[in-house]
Design an enzyme around this catalytic site. Sequence first.
Site, PDB file in Angstrom:
ATOM      1  N   ASP A  91       1.053  -1.421  -0.309  1.00  0.00           N
ATOM      2  CA  ASP A  91       0.102  -0.509   0.505  1.00  0.00           C
ATOM      3  C   ASP A  91       0.732   1.260   0.150  1.00  0.00           C
ATOM      4  O   ASP A  91       2.007   1.026   0.272  1.00  0.00           O
ATOM      5  CB  ASP A  91      -1.118   0.054   1.259  1.00  0.00           C
ATOM      6  CG  ASP A  91      -1.805   1.057   1.455  1.00  0.00           C
ATOM      7  OD1 ASP A  91      -1.598   1.437   0.152  1.00  0.00           O
ATOM      8  OD2 ASP A  91      -2.667   0.964   1.834  1.00  0.00           O
ATOM      9  N   ASP A 126      -3.170   7.127  -3.391  1.00  0.00           N
ATOM     10  CA  ASP A 126      -4.766   8.058  -3.919  1.00  0.00           C
ATOM     11  C   ASP A 126      -5.585   8.967  -2.935  1.00  0.00           C
ATOM     12  O   ASP A 126      -5.091   8.906  -1.975  1.00  0.00           O
ATOM     13  CB  ASP A 126      -5.854   6.856  -4.244  1.00  0.00           C
ATOM     14  CG  ASP A 126      -6.509   5.579  -2.942  1.00  0.00           C
ATOM     15  OD1 ASP A 126      -5.336   5.462  -2.622  1.00  0.00           O
ATOM     16  OD2 ASP A 126      -7.043   5.168  -3.209  1.00  0.00           O
ATOM     17  N   CYS A 277     -15.523 -23.253  17.344  1.00  0.00           N
ATOM     18  CA  CYS A 277     -14.547 -24.129  16.002  1.00  0.00           C
ATOM     19  C   CYS A 277     -13.814 -25.256  16.325  1.00  0.00           C
ATOM     20  O   CYS A 277     -13.212 -25.849  17.685  1.00  0.00           O
ATOM     21  CB  CYS A 277     -13.459 -22.656  16.216  1.00  0.00           C
ATOM     22  SG  CYS A 277     -12.275 -22.794  14.590  1.00  0.00           S
ATOM     23  N   CYS A 279     -10.750 -25.485  15.198  1.00  0.00           N
ATOM     24  CA  CYS A 279      -9.099 -25.185  14.354  1.00  0.00           C
ATOM     25  C   CYS A 279      -8.327 -25.521  15.426  1.00  0.00           C
ATOM     26  O   CYS A 279      -8.662 -25.961  16.667  1.00  0.00           O
ATOM     27  CB  CYS A 279      -9.160 -23.800  14.483  1.00  0.00           C
ATOM     28  SG  CYS A 279      -8.236 -22.559  15.383  1.00  0.00           S
ATOM     29  N   CYS A 282      -8.342 -23.697  18.788  1.00  0.00           N
ATOM     30  CA  CYS A 282      -9.127 -24.339  19.723  1.00  0.00           C
ATOM     31  C   CYS A 282      -9.812 -25.736  20.132  1.00  0.00           C
ATOM     32  O   CYS A 282     -10.302 -25.834  20.785  1.00  0.00           O
ATOM     33  CB  CYS A 282     -10.663 -24.044  19.113  1.00  0.00           C
ATOM     34  SG  CYS A 282     -10.884 -22.275  18.658  1.00  0.00           S
TER      35      CYS A 282
END
Length: 489
Positions: A91, A126, A277, A279, A282
């Site tokens: 960026d 921008d 969850c 994952c 977890c």
Amino acid sequence: MSFEVRAWDAAGRLGELSVPRAGVTVETPALLPVVNPHVQTIEPARLGAEFGAEMLITNAYVLWGSDDLREDVEADGVHEVLGFDGAVMTDSGSFQLAEYGEIDVDTREILEFQRTIGSDVATPVDIPTPPDVPRERAAEELAETQERLEVAAAFDADEMLLNAPVQGSTHPELREAAAEHAAGTGLDVFPVGAVVPLMNAYRYGDVAEAVAAAKRGLPLDAPVHLFGAGHPMMFALAVALGCDLFDSAAYALYAKDDRYLTVGGTHHLDDLDYLPCDCPVCAGHDAEELASMSPAERHERLAEHNLHVSFGELRRVKQAIREGSLLELVETRARAHPTLLDGYRAALADVERLEATDPASKGTFFYCSGESATRPEVVRHHERLARLATPDELLVAETASGVRTDEYDETWRLVPPFGPVPPALFETYPLNAELPDRTDDRARAAAVEGVGALVAAKPDTAVTVAHRGWAAHLVAALPDGVDVVDLSG
């Protein structure tokens, strides 16, 4: 020529973005984790190896102004300094411009710096105009952004891809014009900018309108980046609108505040007794264990969880595109929050654009809610009724029982939300849809629109509609000249 679409569902697509400077091809839709070059919650090398990130984004302006890192990144390159061998987008400082009102670098300087440090996808400076400003201000700032895009278009980027941000605040006509100009520059990737304030305020309907306006001004094969869209709850909606790239700082920022991401929203760790969850984080810890960790360790574990959820949702979105069930997934996600439902309804208000790229044949159509009645498949069927041959006397019946079909030349089914369906199409997609037995009025209203489309296209056919106890306002909405039979009594 850097982007190629492999599969469509609504305006969502599976694609491949070639990033020549990195020598990689990124599968889209793709999530780009935001990496703060000074504070790396999770090492960039892990983002690829453990989470599947093919591309990340960092801030060139921060590197440019860093006493600690600028010399190293100019000498060794951003990939070496971050320790990441995938593609790197940078960026330009526009975020800092939006936050602080000014920055001490111009577009040419920051593009030259991004080229020097080995950025694979660079961004000009921008003007990120915030939502709800007067049109005059939005137009003036857009004109300045467009001047800077012209500078970028004339810049010798070699193999480095260049972003062409699409601004315009909450003025759709400016967004569309901005997109047309951006496409005309010949730049490579088209971020829809300054939508973070809308997302932070849960204004997903306005986000959908901004994306739709930008998409109307861009070619179909233009890769679209939704700047700052890092919450997994809105990935399915954004992809269905036609977005291909997302960047997320949310995984780390939310973790720092002990916030736990799910596809249905955000929870504070203190409010969780159980971790909903599976994952690795977890599965290996419970809520009490996470809460008892040191702040630094808890921050890292929560960031890992947030990334697992985010990348998992994108994989789910990709599979939905592949099997043709993306809009069913969007409908499911839209029920998580009323403002997501606003976003989905705003997306369906642009249904003609969604229908233009929606495959004519795919997985089973599931009627999940009243919004299903306005999906592209329904609109397409209504439009295609004009192609069908019809007899002089046609019965369109919701049920075959209780009516003398031998009094008509042909009998078609009346199938909410599609409307008239000839026998030859009963078992074809999407008319073989899975529909609830308790049909709602929005499905019936769409069926009435289908009858209207048939009558308008076939004025010489006498149409009779046989229904079972429809409400009076639906019967009254049928076209003039249609005979009506109520089979309920």
